[in-house]
Design an enzyme around this catalytic site. Sequence first.
Site, mmCIF file in Angstrom:
data_model
loop_
_atom_site.group_PDB
_atom_site.id
_atom_site.type_symbol
_atom_site.label_atom_id
_atom_site.label_comp_id
_atom_site.label_asym_id
_atom_site.label_seq_id
_atom_site.Cartn_x
_atom_site.Cartn_y
_atom_site.Cartn_z
ATOM 1 N N ASP A 206 0.840 -1.197 0.000
ATOM 2 C CA ASP A 206 0.000 0.000 0.000
ATOM 3 C C ASP A 206 0.882 1.257 0.000
ATOM 4 O O ASP A 206 1.894 1.309 0.707
ATOM 5 C CB ASP A 206 -0.872 -0.021 1.265
ATOM 6 N N GLU A 255 14.336 -15.316 -1.135
ATOM 7 C CA GLU A 255 14.820 -16.390 -0.250
ATOM 8 C C GLU A 255 13.851 -17.564 -0.283
ATOM 9 O O GLU A 255 14.193 -18.673 0.085
ATOM 10 C CB GLU A 255 14.888 -15.916 1.203
#
Length: 525
Positions: A206, A255
């Site tokens: 956002d 990751e």
Amino acid sequence: MSDWWNSAVIYEVYPRSFSDADGDGIGDLRGIIERMPYLESLGIDGIWLTPFQRSPQVDQGYDISDYCDVDPLFGSLADFDELLAAAHSHGIRVLVDIVPNHTSIENPLFEAAVAAAPGSIERDMFHFSEGRGLNSESPPNNWVSVFGGPAWHRVFPESTVDTQWYLHLFSPGQPDWNWENPAVAAYFEAVIRFWFDRGVDGIRVDVAHGLYKAAGMPDSPTVPAVIDGLRSNPLAMDQEPVHEVYRSWRRIAEEYSPARLLVGEVNLEPERSARYTRADELHQTFAFAFAKLGWDGKQWSAVGQQLEAVRRTVGSAPSWALENHDIVRTVTRFGGGALGQQRARAAVVALLGLPGTVYIYQGQELGLPEVDVPVARRADPMWFNGGVSRDGARVPLPWDAASAGSHGFSPVPGAEPWLPVPPAWGDFSIERQELDETSALALFRQASALRAQFEVSSSSSASLALDWSIDGNGRVIARRSDGLRVVIAMGESAVELPAGAVVLSSEALVDGKLPANAAAWVAAE
Ligand code: NOJ
């Protein structure tokens, strides 16, 4: 598959208004779980859930008090886990919304800051500052809030001892984080890992161009008369250090296996927005220059061409949207009534023919118009503070045609939806549209199924070129380098189609021509 998102259709679920399983008039996670077969029937690849985390709901959930919990209004973390598993078993990925620019005044860290003294480490998590004037009676600077009124709120207006103000670029219930403080970055790393560890496939960020403010937060040279998001105040957005945040989030996203998607709400000019999708930052930003267009062929072609040129400078795949919960529905924006319906259908066909990612907002597949929500029922803080209401795009989905009231949004007869569903919306209901092969819903399903056939592989979608043009008859053509052409008749009259096989059209062709206010896909021969 890695980079699945580069050619995905992602459907925005606004949980408050999707489906209400517990009958309190507000949609919930269980409602989404129960409607999973419907979501699958749309042929979408993923859903983006707007905030369902714990929140006092001042800004319909964009004021989060606990980023790692579910608000009881929507269910529990166990419900979320069930939703995620259900979505995955239906082949649907899930994105959650993260709000890093601001939090809620009910976040325990903000409550601790208010309880602590000026100058404390607790207050340094946010932007607390003395005001101007002998007694700090005026805000620290002239910034205005996106929702109207000053962007500062005095912590204890009556106190002569603690005279500090705090910054809130949105409502006073949404204090801004101080990203200069490394503890804030650490807090959000833990938040995004929490959701990634739970198995979500990505996050929507956002106000991604917010977070950092210009050093010293000087007065803005201009104070806007019209509220235009953060665009009104360059000092409150698009500051250089924000890119380092996304570089670190990208490392975290990678990751995981498969890597997680990062899509940002970056409401800036295309040239500035593109910088957020450089190779080591966010994967995508919504193309707001496109999302705000009216039915105007010259603009579609010019903005399309501009977006194409800009995205190629950073090598990212395009990501398209025409609606979301903050924007006036396309049916209404494109003229309203039957004409607006026709154009909105054409726009959906056009969008689904483009390469890249397409974001669809719930109800767009039904051709829902904007609703003029009665003033007494409006709930948007932007309405109360700034006189602009986004409620009209947030009205609950009509599921069935027969029942009055909520049209099946709430299972409980007589349950009052949080925003009233217009009585005539039975005509737009999913139940009715599923029985009508000419409906907006039928067209949407057909287009998304066909898209899968004409989809470029995710890996090459970034390299696929798109060339936009318009002729004197308002015929817009978006030509993909793999040969598919998306034709949109945006002028007054029917247009000739280029040579090739017509794969799909939003209206029946007349004498081989595409009628005005329609769109078609034409494959190379
Ligand atoms: C953008 C969201 O889409 C909108 O609904 C919200 O009010 C603001 N950001 C503030 O979080």
